[in-house]
Design an enzyme around this catalytic site. Structure first.
Site, PDB file in Angstrom:
ATOM      1  N   LYS A   1       2.765 -11.664   8.359  1.00  0.00           N
ATOM      2  CA  LYS A   1       1.631 -10.813   7.593  1.00  0.00           C
ATOM      3  C   LYS A   1       1.125 -12.044   6.701  1.00  0.00           C
ATOM      4  O   LYS A   1       1.776 -12.190   5.659  1.00  0.00           O
ATOM      5  CB  LYS A   1       2.079  -9.583   6.929  1.00  0.00           C
ATOM      6  CG  LYS A   1       0.811  -8.954   6.217  1.00  0.00           C
ATOM      7  CD  LYS A   1       1.102  -7.484   5.429  1.00  0.00           C
ATOM      8  CE  LYS A   1      -0.248  -7.022   5.052  1.00  0.00           C
ATOM      9  NZ  LYS A   1       0.280  -5.554   4.183  1.00  0.00           N
TER      10      LYS A   1
ATOM     11  N   TYR B   1       6.274 -11.716   5.098  1.00  0.00           N
ATOM     12  CA  TYR B   1       5.167 -11.276   4.484  1.00  0.00           C
ATOM     13  C   TYR B   1       4.736 -12.209   3.280  1.00  0.00           C
ATOM     14  O   TYR B   1       5.400 -12.475   2.284  1.00  0.00           O
ATOM     15  CB  TYR B   1       5.425  -9.757   3.705  1.00  0.00           C
ATOM     16  CG  TYR B   1       4.233  -9.029   3.047  1.00  0.00           C
ATOM     17  CD1 TYR B   1       3.033  -9.574   3.060  1.00  0.00           C
ATOM     18  CD2 TYR B   1       4.464  -7.822   2.429  1.00  0.00           C
ATOM     19  CE1 TYR B   1       1.783  -8.808   2.663  1.00  0.00           C
ATOM     20  CE2 TYR B   1       3.316  -7.282   1.790  1.00  0.00           C
ATOM     21  CZ  TYR B   1       1.935  -7.607   1.850  1.00  0.00           C
ATOM     22  OH  TYR B   1       1.210  -7.064   1.329  1.00  0.00           O
TER      23      TYR B   1
ATOM     24  N   THR C   1       0.836  -1.266  -0.085  1.00  0.00           N
ATOM     25  CA  THR C   1      -0.091   0.084   0.071  1.00  0.00           C
ATOM     26  C   THR C   1       0.801   1.227  -0.111  1.00  0.00           C
ATOM     27  O   THR C   1       0.402   2.341  -0.500  1.00  0.00           O
ATOM     28  CB  THR C   1      -0.775   0.154   1.312  1.00  0.00           C
ATOM     29  OG1 THR C   1      -1.729  -1.166   1.315  1.00  0.00           O
ATOM     30  CG2 THR C   1      -1.930   1.110   1.101  1.00  0.00           C
TER      31      THR C   1
END
Length: 301
Positions: free
Chosen positions: A170, A142, A54
């Site tokens: 994550k 991640y 993001t």
């Protein structure tokens, strides 16, 4: 280290995958980043993840990434954990970014699976171990195979959990069975990166979330965790369901979350600015739909 009802939460429970504000000319907007970071923390985020998906990490320079960490650290002080995204397709480059983030004041690192080259699992494991050995900061792995092309397989996660600085995940793998396998066999803290799984992840023993939608609605998302942790599970389910229209428009309607988050923030007059190419801004129809869903979500009782 924060402790939750389901174990440790090394970076807090409610984390925002923060956008990277730019000026209208496309330069890094550090003043805007500080204003946004302060707002997010004041509205319930206890952690901020910088330079992730993001945060447009593919189109920001190494110097911009370090400057962003320093600016946000100065803005939030010790009110929130600052986690720096440092993952790249190159192990040596990732190590360099990790060391720079540590110098800049980050509390932890988010390290994505190497992408494009699609390394096998032994190479994936070696990559993460080299980064964890190089830096003194705790690491969140991640796992987002839809973007990287390579999964961090559950068995690989289980092996990596023996490294003292690999403490969290994550999770964007959309595999709750695999997630539960790792949770049952390790002490890794799991954060969902998929807003539709906030309640589900918490219910199976996860620590919280790293949310794109939190850029625009940090407090209502935090309320889902607060209700569940207070034992009011029916309210938690109601709040999660209420978030669905906004989550769907922001994350599953054909536009990247960066684009949709910046569209809402810009409309609200909050720091965001343009996206960097190859991303393009949302069109008027998409912006109107996002704003309507946002207003309905945040105004609901």
């Amino acid at each position: 280290m924060t402790t939750s009802a389901h174990g440790t939460a090394p970076f807090g429970r409610a984390l925002c995958a923060m956008i990277t504000p730019f000026t209208e000319e496309g330069a890094l907007d550090l003043d805007g980043a500080q204003l946004l970071a302060d707002r997010l923390v004041s509205e319930g985020c206890d952690g901020l993840v910088l330079s992730g998906t993001t945060g447009e990490s593919p189109t920001t320079t190494d110097a911009e990434k370090s400057a962003l960490v320093r600016a946000v650290r100065a803005a939030v002080g010790d009110r929130a954990r600052v986690v720096a995204g440092v993952g790249t397709a190159d192990t040596r480059h990732t190590v360099e970014l990790a060391l720079e983030a540590e110098k800049a004041g980050a509390d932890g690192l988010l390290v994505v699976t190497p992408y494009y080259s699609r390394p096998p699992q032994d190479a994936v494991e070696a990559h993460f171990r080299e980064i964890a050995d190089a830096s003194g900061l705790p690491i969140a792995l991640y796992d987002i195979p839809g973007r990287t092309g390579t999964r961090i397989e559950p068995d690989t996660m289980i092996r990596l959990a023996d490294h003292p600085r690999i403490v969290a995940v994550k999770d964007c793998a959309y595999d709750l069975l695999g997630t539960q396998k790792v949770l049952s066999r390790t002490e890794l803290a799991y954060y969902t990166g998929c807003d539709e799984y906030i309640l589900a992840m918490r219910a199976i023993g996860g620590s919280g979330y790293i949310s794109t939608v939190a850029n625009v609605a940090p407090r209502p998302l935090r309320a889902i965790l607060d209700a569940f942790d207070a034992g009011v599970t029916a309210d938690a389910a109601r709040l999660q369901q209420r978030a669905v229209p906004l989550i769907e428009l922001m994350m599953s309607a054909g536009l990247p979350g960066t684009v949709t988050a910046k569209a809402v923030l810009n409309t609200l007059g909050l720091p965001a600015g343009p996206v960097r190419p190859p991303l393009r801004p949302a069109g008027r129809e998409a912006v109107d739909g996002l704003l309507a869903a946002y207003e309905e979500f945040v105004s609901a009782g």
